[in-house]
Design a protein around this motif. Sequence first.
Motif, PDB file in Angstrom:
ATOM      1  N   HIS A   1       8.085   7.883  -5.633  1.00 40.20           N
ATOM      2  CA  HIS A   1       7.180   9.004  -5.856  1.00 40.20           C
ATOM      3  C   HIS A   1       5.806   8.458  -6.264  1.00 40.20           C
ATOM      4  CE1 HIS A   1      10.567  11.867  -5.665  1.00 40.20           C
ATOM      5  NE2 HIS A   1      11.232  10.815  -6.094  1.00 40.20           N
ATOM      6  N   ASP A   2       5.721   7.883  -7.440  1.00 40.52           N
ATOM      7  CA  ASP A   2       4.442   7.360  -7.946  1.00 40.52           C
ATOM      8  C   ASP A   2       4.221   5.895  -7.566  1.00 40.52           C
ATOM      9  OD1 ASP A   2       4.207   9.864  -9.470  1.00 40.52           O
ATOM     10  OD2 ASP A   2       5.872   9.000 -10.582  1.00 40.52           O
ATOM     11  N   LEU A   3       5.269   5.242  -7.144  1.00 39.87           N
ATOM     12  CA  LEU A   3       5.198   3.828  -6.742  1.00 39.87           C
ATOM     13  C   LEU A   3       5.859   3.691  -5.382  1.00 39.87           C
ATOM     14  CD1 LEU A   3       6.575   2.138 -10.015  1.00 39.87           C
ATOM     15  CD2 LEU A   3       4.190   2.694  -9.486  1.00 39.87           C
ATOM     16  N   ASP A   4       5.247   2.879  -4.506  1.00 37.21           N
ATOM     17  CA  ASP A   4       5.852   2.605  -3.201  1.00 37.21           C
ATOM     18  C   ASP A   4       5.185   1.355  -2.619  1.00 37.21           C
ATOM     19  OD1 ASP A   4       3.414   3.319  -2.002  1.00 37.21           O
ATOM     20  OD2 ASP A   4       4.034   5.401  -1.776  1.00 37.21           O
ATOM     21  N   PRO A   5       5.587   0.927  -1.426  1.00 36.29           N
ATOM     22  CA  PRO A   5       5.029  -0.322  -0.889  1.00 36.29           C
ATOM     23  C   PRO A   5       3.529  -0.260  -0.585  1.00 36.29           C
ATOM     24  CG  PRO A   5       7.093   0.204   0.213  1.00 36.29           C
ATOM     25  CD  PRO A   5       6.715   1.405  -0.600  1.00 36.29           C
TER      26      PRO A   5
ATOM     27  N   ASN B   1       2.276  -8.555   0.501  1.00 40.88           N
ATOM     28  CA  ASN B   1       0.895  -8.063   0.390  1.00 40.88           C
ATOM     29  C   ASN B   1       0.597  -7.467  -0.989  1.00 40.88           C
ATOM     30  OD1 ASN B   1       2.227  -5.654   0.364  1.00 40.88           O
ATOM     31  ND2 ASN B   1       1.123  -4.739   2.081  1.00 40.88           N
ATOM     32  N   GLY B   2       1.510  -7.602  -1.931  1.00 42.31           N
ATOM     33  CA  GLY B   2       1.277  -7.081  -3.271  1.00 42.31           C
ATOM     34  C   GLY B   2       1.745  -5.657  -3.464  1.00 42.31           C
ATOM     35  N   GLY B   3       2.255  -5.014  -2.424  1.00 44.01           N
ATOM     36  CA  GLY B   3       2.821  -3.663  -2.554  1.00 44.01           C
ATOM     37  C   GLY B   3       4.120  -3.704  -3.352  1.00 44.01           C
ATOM     38  N   ILE B   4       4.457  -2.586  -3.980  1.00 47.48           N
ATOM     39  CA  ILE B   4       5.615  -2.546  -4.880  1.00 47.48           C
ATOM     40  C   ILE B   4       6.875  -2.151  -4.102  1.00 47.48           C
ATOM     41  CG2 ILE B   4       6.584  -1.474  -6.945  1.00 47.48           C
ATOM     42  CD1 ILE B   4       3.680  -0.958  -7.877  1.00 47.48           C
ATOM     43  N   LEU B   5       7.885  -3.027  -4.115  1.00 44.91           N
ATOM     44  CA  LEU B   5       9.165  -2.742  -3.455  1.00 44.91           C
ATOM     45  C   LEU B   5      10.119  -2.018  -4.399  1.00 44.91           C
ATOM     46  CD1 LEU B   5       9.716  -6.173  -1.644  1.00 44.91           C
ATOM     47  CD2 LEU B   5       8.831  -4.040  -0.660  1.00 44.91           C
ATOM     48  N   ASP B   6       9.972  -2.271  -5.685  1.00 39.26           N
ATOM     49  CA  ASP B   6      10.768  -1.553  -6.691  1.00 39.26           C
ATOM     50  C   ASP B   6      10.218  -1.924  -8.065  1.00 39.26           C
ATOM     51  OD1 ASP B   6      12.615   0.107  -7.830  1.00 39.26           O
ATOM     52  OD2 ASP B   6      14.373  -1.126  -7.381  1.00 39.26           O
TER      53      ASP B   6
ATOM     54  N   PRO C   1       3.928 -12.815  -5.245  1.00 38.03           N
ATOM     55  CA  PRO C   1       3.547 -12.185  -3.974  1.00 38.03           C
ATOM     56  C   PRO C   1       2.300 -11.310  -4.142  1.00 38.03           C
ATOM     57  CG  PRO C   1       5.903 -11.937  -4.366  1.00 38.03           C
ATOM     58  CD  PRO C   1       5.310 -12.491  -5.631  1.00 38.03           C
ATOM     59  N   GLY C   2       1.378 -11.428  -3.220  1.00 42.34           N
ATOM     60  CA  GLY C   2       0.173 -10.593  -3.257  1.00 42.34           C
ATOM     61  C   GLY C   2      -0.784 -10.939  -4.374  1.00 42.34           C
TER      62      GLY C   2
END
Lengths: 123, 387
Positions: free
Chosen positions: B254-258, B107-112, B283-284
């Motif tokens: 902290h500042d980045l997550d899924p 969905n474009g969320g950040i995994l790392d 992705p996304g």
Amino acid sequence: MSRYFTEDHEWIELDGEIATVGITDYAQSQLGDIVFVEVPEDGKEVAKGDDAAVVESVKAASDVYAPVSGTVVEGNAALEGEPALVNSDPEGDGWFFKMTLSDTSELDSLMNESAYAEFVSKL
Amino acid sequence: MTDTSDTTTGKPDFVEELMLLPLDAWHRARGGRMVPFAGYEMPVQYEGIMAEHQWVRESAGLFDVSHMGQLLLSGENLDAELEKLIPADVAGVAVGQQKYSLLLAENGGILDDLMFSRWPGGIYMVVNGACKWDDIAHLREHLPDAIEINHMDEHALLALQGPKAFDALNRHVTGEYPLDALVFMKGGKFEIGGVPVYISRSGYTGEDGFEISIPADQAAKVADLLCGEPEVKPIGLGARDSLRLEADLPLYGHDLDPETTPIMATLNFAVASKRRRAEANFPGAERILHERENGPIQRRVGLIVEGRQPVREGALVLDDQGNEVGRVTSGGFAPTVQKPIAMAYVPTAMAQIGTRVTLSQRGKIHHGEVVAMPFVPHNYVRQGASK
């Protein structure tokens, strides 16, 4: 005059009717650089164990508890401009607040200096 | 007295036996205070966060970041396969070049977030310590079996950061070409005191600096050589956190997550490749490109907080009616700025520089203002720039 200590690393020293409260040298060394201290206002009533002050290091915020019950009569205004006093003189000029005690027998449950030193040595 | 928040140590999701860094004894011998972080016992500070922070801004600090995952990916069709998982132009990265990128969910969320470079034999990747096992599982699941993933867990990773990092490191480096051939985001193989290392000119402090990958059993030798230089002191995780915060470098978890997309996180440069955007096959991509075009609902901003009291991760951003409209994701007292600063997610309408914000932390109201990031200018040595 004698000084008492809590397991949460506050110290309290009774001088006549008025007691002075601060955090120990061990506590300040664990916290590291202190950047902000919020002291309680005059007249605030606190019960033993209540949150009474906040101390912030670069990395974390910590609560300071009232070691006994009573009424705050003065916060240390010097800490507003110079919070690092808590690092340089935690058990002297870096005190947090003064209070009157509602029940002096509460002091009996606290540690004396040597008991606190032994407590810290086991941490 | 007890901790109510701690922005540097975090809490592991599971309590297991903590792992030891290759340099564990080295840190303890130098007075490092060890705390649990990302599953390891790691040095949070030596002489004090404030002094260490200042030292890195003025001289050079050696950080042990061996908890991070070092991976070497190789195999046929690697570029195209990796491009299915990250938005970077992998195919356009030549040997010795390094890029920042993001491992993205469907969905474009950040995994790392991660750094990768091309090595002659494949793609070298550095991922976050707390995410590395999930990242490896994700890569293994989504990359074809023919692609090999080598977890270089026999390697330590040191970061030498600060304006004097070059001078100190240069005294010990030998290689096919001189160290100053490395500019920001370039890397290559060298030797330090006879130890084979891979050095990239990068880091996470906003200063000039290097990340150095070393066989774990020789890491202490290299650390000793570097800390033997007058410019260099060992620096803990505490100062790493305050340095990266001042430098506008978001921290995963902290500042980045899924829940965050690259555009929400203002990491638009991570989707800068025209070809990748035209192909729109990461992705996304649909959501991310839509946000890039039309703006995200929320985005990451920098705040300067009035007064002296830091506002920390978890503090709420309030609207005029006192409703929660955003959240602080990192915050603390900034040693270089000498003020409390924070990163927060706010509605895009509030993201303009100069916008006043109301914050709520532990029942107390604070006021702040949206400011331009970085809080402290970057000091990178870029290609073509005069020194």
